[in-house]
Design an enzyme around this catalytic site. Structure first.
Site, PDB file in Angstrom:
ATOM      1  CG  HIS A 306      -2.048   0.971   1.084  1.00  0.00           C
ATOM      2  ND1 HIS A 306      -1.935   2.301   1.388  1.00  0.00           N
ATOM      3  CD2 HIS A 306      -3.304   0.769   0.620  1.00  0.00           C
ATOM      4  CE1 HIS A 306      -3.099   2.887   1.126  1.00  0.00           C
ATOM      5  NE2 HIS A 306      -3.943   1.988   0.653  1.00  0.00           N
ATOM      6  CG  ASP A 363      -8.490  -4.164  -2.782  1.00  0.00           C
ATOM      7  OD1 ASP A 363      -9.675  -4.027  -2.453  1.00  0.00           O
ATOM      8  OD2 ASP A 363      -7.825  -3.261  -3.311  1.00  0.00           O
TER       9      ASP A 363
HETATM   10  N1  CMC Z   1       4.249  -7.405  -5.032  1.00  0.00           N
HETATM   11  C1  CMC Z   1       5.598  -7.375  -5.177  1.00  0.00           C
HETATM   12  N2  CMC Z   1       6.363  -6.289  -4.975  1.00  0.00           N
HETATM   13  C2  CMC Z   1       5.724  -5.165  -4.613  1.00  0.00           C
HETATM   14  C3  CMC Z   1       4.310  -5.107  -4.437  1.00  0.00           C
HETATM   15  C4  CMC Z   1       3.581  -6.281  -4.649  1.00  0.00           C
HETATM   16  N3  CMC Z   1       2.270  -6.282  -4.489  1.00  0.00           N
HETATM   17  N4  CMC Z   1       3.973  -3.854  -4.082  1.00  0.00           N
HETATM   18  C5  CMC Z   1       5.108  -3.146  -4.042  1.00  0.00           C
HETATM   19  N5  CMC Z   1       6.176  -3.927  -4.358  1.00  0.00           N
HETATM   20  C6  CMC Z   1       7.578  -3.537  -4.361  1.00  0.00           C
HETATM   21  C7  CMC Z   1       7.912  -2.713  -5.606  1.00  0.00           C
HETATM   22  O1  CMC Z   1       8.382  -3.520  -6.643  1.00  0.00           O
HETATM   23  C8  CMC Z   1       8.969  -1.772  -5.069  1.00  0.00           C
HETATM   24  O2  CMC Z   1      10.174  -2.463  -5.022  1.00  0.00           O
HETATM   25  P1  CMC Z   1      11.573  -1.661  -5.269  1.00  0.00           P
HETATM   26  O3  CMC Z   1      11.653  -0.626  -4.170  1.00  0.00           O
HETATM   27  O4  CMC Z   1      12.608  -2.723  -5.149  1.00  0.00           O
HETATM   28  O5  CMC Z   1      11.462  -1.042  -6.618  1.00  0.00           O
HETATM   29  C9  CMC Z   1       8.542  -1.509  -3.624  1.00  0.00           C
HETATM   30  O6  CMC Z   1       7.766  -2.671  -3.234  1.00  0.00           O
HETATM   31  C10 CMC Z   1       7.687  -0.253  -3.444  1.00  0.00           C
HETATM   32  O7  CMC Z   1       6.614  -0.302  -4.382  1.00  0.00           O
HETATM   33  P2  CMC Z   1       6.012   0.967  -5.126  1.00  0.00           P
HETATM   34  O8  CMC Z   1       5.356   0.531  -6.385  1.00  0.00           O
HETATM   35  O9  CMC Z   1       7.054   2.046  -5.210  1.00  0.00           O
HETATM   36  O10 CMC Z   1       4.932   1.429  -4.060  1.00  0.00           O
HETATM   37  P3  CMC Z   1       3.690   2.327  -4.363  1.00  0.00           P
HETATM   38  O11 CMC Z   1       3.380   3.006  -3.089  1.00  0.00           O
HETATM   39  O12 CMC Z   1       3.884   3.183  -5.555  1.00  0.00           O
HETATM   40  O13 CMC Z   1       2.546   1.246  -4.738  1.00  0.00           O
HETATM   41  C11 CMC Z   1       0.702  -0.195  -4.618  1.00  0.00           C
HETATM   42  C12 CMC Z   1       1.539   0.858  -3.889  1.00  0.00           C
HETATM   43  C13 CMC Z   1      -0.548  -0.510  -3.798  1.00  0.00           C
HETATM   44  C14 CMC Z   1       0.244   0.350  -5.988  1.00  0.00           C
HETATM   45  C15 CMC Z   1       1.560  -1.474  -4.814  1.00  0.00           C
HETATM   46  O14 CMC Z   1       1.951  -1.993  -3.549  1.00  0.00           O
HETATM   47  C16 CMC Z   1       0.851  -2.545  -5.638  1.00  0.00           C
HETATM   48  O15 CMC Z   1       0.906  -2.487  -6.874  1.00  0.00           O
HETATM   49  N6  CMC Z   1       0.165  -3.532  -4.969  1.00  0.00           N
HETATM   50  C17 CMC Z   1      -0.606  -4.513  -5.672  1.00  0.00           C
HETATM   51  C18 CMC Z   1      -1.964  -3.930  -6.061  1.00  0.00           C
HETATM   52  C19 CMC Z   1      -2.883  -3.776  -4.868  1.00  0.00           C
HETATM   53  O16 CMC Z   1      -3.069  -4.693  -4.077  1.00  0.00           O
HETATM   54  N7  CMC Z   1      -3.556  -2.609  -4.795  1.00  0.00           N
HETATM   55  C20 CMC Z   1      -4.571  -2.328  -3.770  1.00  0.00           C
HETATM   56  C21 CMC Z   1      -4.183  -1.217  -2.846  1.00  0.00           C
HETATM   57  S1  CMC Z   1      -5.284  -1.157  -1.408  1.00  0.00           S
HETATM   58  C22 CMC Z   1      -6.824  -0.693  -2.036  1.00  0.00           C
HETATM   59  C23 CMC Z   1      -6.874   0.649  -2.622  1.00  0.00           C
HETATM   60  O17 CMC Z   1      -6.505   1.639  -1.963  1.00  0.00           O
HETATM   61  O18 CMC Z   1      -7.317   0.763  -3.768  1.00  0.00           O
END
Ligand code: CMC
Length: 428
Positions: A306, A363
């Site tokens: 998240h 989720d």
């Molecule tokens: N699986 C594997 N690696 C992950 C995941 C994941 N689900 N989420 C983040 N990472 C890694 C990412 O690769 C990155 O690694 P590095 O620092 O080595 O590059 C690190 O963790 C930080 O990720 P980020 O993409 O910079 O983080 P963000 O804050 O931009 O993204 C997120 C947050 C929710 C979009 C992401 O965690 C994600 O894509 N999760 C899966 C989709 C999901 O479950 N979304 C629902 C969110 S809760 C409901 C809502 O609010 O809608």
């Protein structure tokens, strides 16, 4: 409100900017005059360090796993309150008294029916259309059906539009489902609760009497509470940005629904269940964990991680409990649930996920419950949109009445070509 100041040195000059304190949470540096003072913009893709507005609705402390609506912790609201009460709280700022709650419920139930002409509008969609595609279209179309509540300068019209959106969204969501399975639409039943009525409109058929199961009704209500609002997330910011130009609330909420659809946001619950199905059996989990950790593979574990929560998602804690109750009550045995349990266990103990603070989010569990209740995966994000409508509406109203409100108009760091002369095609 300015408690201290921050100094910025740029081009040999120093500028002072007020640092403001909220009631709780990080301070903000008020940089509204930055461009006028310095000719420079700030650069913050994804808005990770940007407060886009002042708000008194929802507070999140991502490090501590705290989510408060108007100051009330989400677990207390989910355990002790009802969705209608939370909706009132989000919209009006305080918990309702007994009479106020009764009046609010009556108002909402009196708006649950949709214009009959909308049924014809529905029939223009393909039967196999994704229900989110239908939802985004039909909610946008509400502005064509309810002209008398689109004048945003009228407090009375804003109030009616807000009630209409909250009241009609379950009806439209259920109609999207009914349309996709080829069953007749079921009219709202105002004797039922908000959640009970939605279940009936979704699962009842005219040939049989439908009795709302209180355990499912309670779970549905909790799911709605847990999704009701979440501060300035992507879809809420979209609603605010659309609304900042003066667009009507039906169009703004349709914009929010479009944004919510993406798999990084509300679409994650559908993507998560699809992922669990793709994994299929517990022995295949390590393969998917390895893919999630592989930098060259775009695959991510859906339902994990998240932007704000870096400890745990407090909604997930409640959702996990609801999942347990629903699965027990329904006696569901589906290998998907074993996969989910084991995946959660493995990920929570894997150094990659531990170090990056990637925990199951709301989720991850909601899809499991919704699947057990009988919703197809394509309806999961629709349910999220249904519940989040109240948050969008509350935030939209707050924005409209904020004296500091301006049209949202970010700038950019331009890296394209500098000015050059056009040459006609025959000379290129
Ligand atoms: N699986 C594997 N690696 C992950 C995941 C994941 N689900 N989420 C983040 N990472 C890694 C990412 O690769 C990155 O690694 P590095 O620092 O080595 O590059 C690190 O963790 C930080 O990720 P980020 O993409 O910079 O983080 P963000 O804050 O931009 O993204 C997120 C947050 C929710 C979009 C992401 O965690 C994600 O894509 N999760 C899966 C989709 C999901 O479950 N979304 C629902 C969110 S809760 C409901 C809502 O609010 O809608």
């Amino acid at each position: 409100m300015a408690d201290s100041s921050a100094k910025l040195e740029i081009g040999g000059n120093t500028h002072d900017y007020a640092v403001k304190d909220g009631s709780v949470g990080p301070q903000v540096i008020d940089i509204r005059k930055l461009y006028a003072d310095t000719g420079a913009f700030t650069y913050d893709p994804g808005f990770t360090s940007t407060a886009s507005c002042e708000s008194g609705i929802t507070y999140i402390d991502g490090d501590k796993g705290v989510l408060l609506h108007r100051g009330y912790p989400i677990d207390q609201l989910a355990e002790q309150s009802s969705f209608m009460e939370v909706a009132y709280l989000l919209l009006r700022g305080e918990l309702p008294g007994k009479d106020e709650l009764a009046e609010f419920k009556t108002t909402i139930t009196r708006h649950t029916m949709v214009h009959e002409q909308l049924t014809t509008f529905f029939r223009g969609f393909r039967r196999d259309a994704h229900p989110m595609a239908i939802l985004v279209g039909v909610v946008g179309a509400l502005s064509a059906f309810y002209h008398d509540s689109t004048d945003i300068s009228s407090p009375e019209q804003r109030r009616i539009a807000s009630h209409r959106l909250i009241a009609k969204i379950p009806t439209i969501a259920a109609m999207a489902y009914k349309y996709s399975v080829g069953q007749p639409f079921v009219y709202p039943d105002n004797n039922l609760s908000y959640a009970g009525n939605f279940l009936k409109m979704t699962f009842a058929v005219p040939a049989e009497e439908y009795v709302v199961d209180p355990v499912i009704e309670d779970a549905m209500d909790k799911i709605f509470i847990l999704h009701a609002d979440h501060e300035q997330n992507a879809s809420t910011s979209t609603v605010r940005l659309a609304g900042s130009s003066g667009a009507n609330p039906f169009a703004c909420v349709a914009a929010g629904i479009a944004c919510l659809w993406g798999p990084a946001h509300g679409g994650a619950n559908e993507a998560c269940l699809n992922m669990l199905r793709e994994i299929g059996t517990v022995d295949r989990i390590p393969e998917f964990i390895a893919r999630a950790k592989n930098k060259d593979d775009p695959f991510r574990l859906m339902g994990f991680g998240h932007r704000v929560y870096k400890n745990y998602d407090p909604r997930a804690t409640v959702m996990q409990k609801v999942a347990k109750d629903v699965l027990e009550k329904m006696g569901v045995s589906d290998p998907i649930f074993d996969v989910a349990k084991e995946l959660e266990h493995i990920a929570l103990n894997d150094p990659y996920f531990v170090e990056k603070k990637l925990y199951p989010n709301v989720d991850f569990y909601s899809g499991i419950i919704l699947s057990a209740i009988g919703f197809p995966t394509t309806m999961f994000t629709v349910l999220f949109a249904l519940a989040r409508t109240v948050g969008w509406v509350a935030q939209w109203n707050e924005m409209i009445t904020d004296p500091a409100q301006k049209i949202g108009r970010p700038r950019q760091l331009y890296t394209g070509p500098t000015q050059r002369d056009y040459t006609p095609v025959e000379k290129r």
